[in-house]
Write a protein that holds these residues in place. Structure first.
Motif, PDB file in Angstrom:
ATOM      1  N   GLU A 142      -9.380  22.909  12.483  1.00  0.00           N
ATOM      2  CA  GLU A 142      -9.484  21.588  13.101  1.00  0.00           C
ATOM      3  C   GLU A 142      -8.984  21.621  14.546  1.00  0.00           C
ATOM      4  OE1 GLU A 142      -7.398  18.507  10.967  1.00  0.00           O
ATOM      5  OE2 GLU A 142      -7.765  17.042  12.547  1.00  0.00           O
ATOM      6  N   ILE A 143      -7.881  22.310  14.765  1.00  0.00           N
ATOM      7  CA  ILE A 143      -7.316  22.413  16.121  1.00  0.00           C
ATOM      8  C   ILE A 143      -8.310  23.145  17.032  1.00  0.00           C
ATOM      9  CG2 ILE A 143      -5.417  23.432  17.476  1.00  0.00           C
ATOM     10  CD1 ILE A 143      -3.699  23.013  14.809  1.00  0.00           C
ATOM     11  N   GLN A 144      -8.905  24.202  16.499  1.00  0.00           N
ATOM     12  CA  GLN A 144      -9.934  24.955  17.240  1.00  0.00           C
ATOM     13  C   GLN A 144     -11.073  24.017  17.663  1.00  0.00           C
ATOM     14  OE1 GLN A 144     -12.204  27.341  14.558  1.00  0.00           O
ATOM     15  NE2 GLN A 144     -12.939  28.771  16.118  1.00  0.00           N
ATOM     16  N   ALA A 145     -11.533  23.176  16.722  1.00  0.00           N
ATOM     17  CA  ALA A 145     -12.634  22.249  17.033  1.00  0.00           C
ATOM     18  C   ALA A 145     -12.187  21.196  18.043  1.00  0.00           C
ATOM     19  CB  ALA A 145     -13.116  21.586  15.749  1.00  0.00           C
ATOM     20  N   GLU A 188     -12.610  11.459   9.219  1.00  0.00           N
ATOM     21  CA  GLU A 188     -13.401  11.619  10.450  1.00  0.00           C
ATOM     22  C   GLU A 188     -12.504  11.710  11.689  1.00  0.00           C
ATOM     23  OE1 GLU A 188     -13.894   9.056   8.205  1.00  0.00           O
ATOM     24  OE2 GLU A 188     -15.367  10.344   7.203  1.00  0.00           O
ATOM     25  N   GLN A 189     -11.246  11.338  11.545  1.00  0.00           N
ATOM     26  CA  GLN A 189     -10.338  11.297  12.703  1.00  0.00           C
ATOM     27  C   GLN A 189      -9.543  12.607  12.772  1.00  0.00           C
ATOM     28  OE1 GLN A 189      -8.228   7.554  12.441  1.00  0.00           O
ATOM     29  NE2 GLN A 189      -6.946   8.086  14.167  1.00  0.00           N
ATOM     30  N   TRP A 190      -9.180  13.041  14.005  1.00  0.00           N
ATOM     31  CA  TRP A 190      -8.285  14.201  14.111  1.00  0.00           C
ATOM     32  C   TRP A 190      -6.978  13.861  13.420  1.00  0.00           C
ATOM     33  CZ3 TRP A 190     -11.454  17.746  15.036  1.00  0.00           C
ATOM     34  CH2 TRP A 190     -12.339  17.750  16.106  1.00  0.00           C
ATOM     35  N   SER A 191      -6.403  14.831  12.746  1.00  0.00           N
ATOM     36  CA  SER A 191      -5.142  14.604  12.026  1.00  0.00           C
ATOM     37  C   SER A 191      -3.961  14.606  12.997  1.00  0.00           C
ATOM     38  CB  SER A 191      -4.949  15.682  10.966  1.00  0.00           C
ATOM     39  OG  SER A 191      -4.838  16.924  11.626  1.00  0.00           O
TER      40      SER A 191
END
Ligand code: CO8
Length: 375
Positions: free
Chosen positions: A138-141, A91-94
Motif C-alpha cells: 500500500e505504501i508503495q502504491a 478505498e482510503q489509504w490507511s
C-alpha cells in the motif's frame, strides 16, 4: 559488490503530545474511579486496589518526559484509556500508510530522489495495522514507487534488521533505491491502565533511504561499513495479540493481548548483550569503541543507554556521544535509534564513524556501522 550508502532520513511527528503530568492526572483519575467502583471487593480482599502513578517515578525510572500520539483524547479519557482511531474504508489509504508516506517523502527530499525512484519498500515495525495485503504494498502504491515491498516485524529491532536486508539487496543489485519505513502506532498496543508500563511508549514514523554509492546524488551520504543482527528467545517482553485469538475463544482484550514486560529483567539482561554485540561488531571492522564519534541507540530507558555506552567507552555516557531523544519521544519501538540518527548527525565531520543500534523484544539486537562520506 557495490558500496552502499544511506542518503536520507525522514521523520513524521504525530499531531498530539502528552506530557507526564497530563498522563499521570488521567491515570490517577482512572485509578480513583476503579477503586471507588470496586470498593466492596477491595475491602473483602477479592480485588486488589490500584495504586497511583507519579511523574517523579516515571522520570527517575525511565528519563521519559513526553510522548507523541495519534490520538490524545481517548488515551486521556479515564473511562477509556486507549486511543480512538476510527476504521477507514478499504478505498482510503490507511493510517500507517499516511504516516509512512509523510516520512518517506522527507527522506526522498534529503536524498535528492523522487518517490518514483524507489524500487523496494520494507515496512518494518513492531505491529502492522492489518494482516494483509502487506502495508508495504500500500505504501508503495501511495508513493508511486516501483519494484516490490514487504512487511517485517522484529519488534524494536525492526528498523535495523530491515536496513540489513536493504543493504544486501542494494549490494547484490536486486534493488537500486530501498525505502525502509517504520510506522509505529505503539499507543494502540500499550496498556495505558497499567502503571508499570503506561508511560513507556509513543507514536512516530521514521524512514531511511538506501542506495548504491556510485549512483547516489545526495550531498550528505553515510557509507554502511557493516551490519550485524542477533536474536535470542525470551518471554520477558511479550504480546499475545494475534490472528489465532478468535480460535482460542478469547475476546482479544485480555491483559496479555497488549504489551507486557519484566522491565527489571530486560534491563539487566539486555544491557550487557547490547554492549557485547556492538563491541564484537566494531571488532570485526577493526574499530575500537572509542573510535566511534556517535552511538544512536535504541531509546527505551535513559539508564540503559548510559550503561551501554559506559561499558563501551568506559566513562559516564555524555549525551554528546549517545544522544537521548526518549525524553521528548518516549520509547518509539523500532524508530527510536533512527530518530536519534535523524536528529543528531548534522555536526559530525566526513570520516566520522557512528553506530545505529536497536535492542528489544525477541530478544533482538541489530547494529549498523556507518561512516560519513567525504574528505
Ligand atoms: N508510578 C509509581 N510507582 C511505580 C510506577 C509508576 N508509574 N510503576 C511502577 N512503580 C513501582 C513498582 O510497583 C515498584 O514498587 P515496589 O518496589 O513496591 O514493588 C517500584 O515502583 C519499582 O518498579 P520497577 O522495578 O518496575 O521499576 P524499574 O526501576 O525497573 O523501572 C522500567 C521500570 C522503567 C520499565 C524499567 O524496568 C525499564 O525501562 N526497563 C527496560 C525495559 C525495556 O527497555 N523495555 C522495552 C524494550 S522492548 C521495546 O522497546 C519494544 C517492544 C515491542 C514494542 C511494543 C509497543 C507497545
Amino acid at each position: 559488490m557495490r558500496d552502499v550508502v544511506i542518503t536520507g532520513t525522514g521523520l513524521y511527528r504525530p499531531p498530539h503530545q502528552i506530557t507526564n503530568a497530563e498522563l499521570v492526572t488521567a491515570f490517577n483519575d482512572y485509578v480513583d474511579r476503579f477503586n471507588a467502583e470496586h470498593a466492596a471487593d477491595i475491602a473483602s480482599g477479592q480485588v486488589q486496589a490500584l495504586a497511583h502513578s507519579s511523574v517523579e517515578f516515571i522520570e527517575k525510572a525511565s528519563g521519559i518526559k513526553n510522548r507523541y500520539v495519534m490520538d490524545k483524547e481517548g488515551v486521556l479519557d479515564p473511562a477509556r484509556m486507549y486511543p480512538r482511531i476510527p476504521a477507514r474504508p478499504d478505498e482510503q489509504w490507511s493510517l500507517m500508510a499516511d504516516m509512512a508516506v509523510d516520512a518517506a517523502k522527507k527522506a526522498c527530499e534529503q536524498a535528492g530522489r523522487s518517490p518514483s525512484d524507489i524500487d523496494a519498500v520494507y515496512c518494518a515495525a513492531a505491529n502492522m495495522q492489518r494482516a494483509y495485503p502487506a502495508m508495504a504494498c500500500e505504501i508503495q502504491a501511495a508513493l508511486g514507487a516501483k519494484g516490490y515491498g514487504f512487511d517485517m516485524n522484529v519488534a524494536c529491532s525492526s528498523a535495523t534488521f530491515a536496513i540489513e536486508q536493504a543493504v544486501n539487496a542494494v549490494r547484490c543489485g536486486s534493488a537500486q533505491c530501498v525505502l525502509v519505513v517504520n510506522p509505529e502506532i505503539t499507543s494502540a498496543h500499550l496498556e495505558w491502565r497499567d502503571r508499570d508500563c503506561h508511560f513507556i511508549f509513543g507514536d512516530v514514523c521514521t524512514a531511511v533511504l538506501i542506495e548504491p554509492a556510485d549512483t547516489a546524488v545526495a550531498s550528505e551520504r553515510w557509507t554502511v561499513l557493516g551490519t550485524q543482527l542477533a536474536t535470542q528467545y525470551s518471554n520477558n517482553i511479550r504480546n499475545n495479540f494475534g490472528f489465532m485469538n478468535r480460535c482460542e475463544d478469547s475476546a482479544g482484550t485480555e491483559r496479555d493481548k497488549t504489551f507486557r514486560q519484566e522491565g527489571r529483567k530486560v534491563f539487566k539482561e539486555v544491557v550487557p548483550m547490547a554492549a557485547a554485540h556492538i563491541e564484537a561488531h566494531l571488532g570485526k571492522l577493526d574499530l575500537a569503541p572509542t573510535a566511534v564519534s556517535r552511538y544512536w541507540l535504541h531509546q527505551a530507558n535513559l539508564g540503559m543507554n548510559q550503561l551501554v555506552v559506559k561499558k563501551l567507552v568506559g566513562a559516564e555516557a555524555g549525551t554528546a556521544i549517545a544522544p537521548i531523544i526518549l525524553d521528548e519521544w518516549a520509547n518509539t519501538a523500532s524508530a527510536g535509534s533512527i530518530i536519534a540518527f535523524h536528529e543528531h548527525r548534522a555536526d559530525l565531520r566526513p570520516g566520522d564513524v557512528g553506530v545505529i543500534c536497536s535492542f528489544g523484544a525477541g530478544y533482538s539486537i541489530g547494529s549498523v556501522v556507518v561512516r560519513k562520506h567525504g574528505t
